[in-house]
Structure formats: C-alpha cells, structure tokens
Design a protein around this motif. Structure first.
Motif, PDB file in Angstrom:
ATOM      1  N   ARG A  38       0.845  -1.197   0.000  1.00  0.00           N
ATOM      2  CA  ARG A  38       0.000   0.000   0.000  1.00  0.00           C
ATOM      3  C   ARG A  38       0.881   1.249   0.000  1.00  0.00           C
ATOM      4  O   ARG A  38       2.034   1.210   0.451  1.00  0.00           O
ATOM      5  N   VAL A  48       2.421  -5.049   2.967  1.00  0.00           N
ATOM      6  CA  VAL A  48       1.293  -5.286   3.861  1.00  0.00           C
ATOM      7  C   VAL A  48       1.179  -6.766   4.222  1.00  0.00           C
ATOM      8  O   VAL A  48       1.101  -7.117   5.394  1.00  0.00           O
ATOM      9  N   TYR A  60       2.174 -10.701   7.777  1.00  0.00           N
ATOM     10  CA  TYR A  60       1.644  -9.353   7.728  1.00  0.00           C
ATOM     11  C   TYR A  60       2.603  -8.373   8.368  1.00  0.00           C
ATOM     12  O   TYR A  60       3.336  -8.715   9.301  1.00  0.00           O
ATOM     13  N   VAL A  64      -0.848  -4.205  10.819  1.00  0.00           N
ATOM     14  CA  VAL A  64      -2.132  -4.761  10.415  1.00  0.00           C
ATOM     15  C   VAL A  64      -2.382  -6.145  11.003  1.00  0.00           C
ATOM     16  O   VAL A  64      -3.449  -6.730  10.791  1.00  0.00           O
ATOM     17  N   ASP A  90      -4.915   3.662   7.635  1.00  0.00           N
ATOM     18  CA  ASP A  90      -4.929   2.614   6.624  1.00  0.00           C
ATOM     19  C   ASP A  90      -5.285   3.170   5.238  1.00  0.00           C
ATOM     20  O   ASP A  90      -5.248   2.427   4.253  1.00  0.00           O
ATOM     21  N   TYR A  94      -3.955   0.399  -2.518  1.00  0.00           N
ATOM     22  CA  TYR A  94      -3.510  -0.962  -2.248  1.00  0.00           C
ATOM     23  C   TYR A  94      -3.218  -1.664  -3.562  1.00  0.00           C
ATOM     24  O   TYR A  94      -4.041  -1.640  -4.492  1.00  0.00           O
TER      25      TYR A  94
END
Length: 114
Positions: A38, A48, A60, A64, A90, A94
């Motif tokens: 992202r 991510v 991850y 997140v 966030d 993406y």
C-alpha cells in the motif's frame, strides 16, 4: 497477457471492514505467492501481507496483524484481503504483486474517514 487487477476499494468509516480482491489473468494464480502493498498519501509504498500458494501461510506487517486476513480462491484465480477495524492511517492505494512474475496491479483506493 499477464495481468493483476484489484477491486473492492472505497470509502469506509473508522472501525468498518472492507474486502479488496486481486484477480489474475494470463496465468494460474494457484502456483504463485501473492503480496499486498500500500502507498498512503505522501508516503513510500510499504509491504502489507504475503500469502503462499496454498493459502495456509500468510504474514503481515506489524501494523495490520490481527486486523487483516489474506485469503485465496484458486478456483476464481483470485486472492483477497479482508481488512477489519480500519483506521484513517490505513488510507492508501492498495496494490497486489506477484514476486515470481514481477507484475503489479494498477491499485485500488481505500479511504478511511468519518
């Protein structure tokens, strides 16, 4: 033509859940690990998540963990990212990525705002 196409982005409120997907064409996604990255406003692109070919192992980035879940539907040639408890930080475009093919999708915008 080898291609990845993201979908499912949009505007959500803090605390909500959103699912984004990455559909492959021109190759069989079941033989490829897929990663999500992202890029937020004014920020560098960041890793991510990573999902293996079986979908049994994912990892991850720390920010997140416990909120995002990677899944895959090999029958649909697709991987998805379920994003829960979304926060304004966030907010980003993406992207999905195939490390083996070095192919990026075009990105999907996720905006978290009240």
């Amino acid at each position: 033509q080898v291609q990845l196409v993201e979908s499912g982005g949009g505007l959500v409120q803090p605390g909500e859940t959103l699912k984004i997907s990455c559909t492959a064409s021109g190759f069989d996604i079941r033989t490829h690990a897929i990663q999500w990255y992202r890029q937020g406003p004014g920020r560098e692109r960041e890793f991510v998540s990573h999902i293996t070919t079986s979908g049994l192992l994912t990892n991850y980035t720390e920010s997140v963990k416990g909120r995002f879940i990677g899944t895959r539907r090999n029958d649909l040639n697709r991987v998805s990212l379920i994003m829960r408890s979304l926060q304004p930080e966030d907010t980003a475009v993406y992207y999905c990525y195939s490390p083996m093919l070095r192919v990026w999708g075009q990105g999907t915008q996720v905006t978290v705002s009240s």
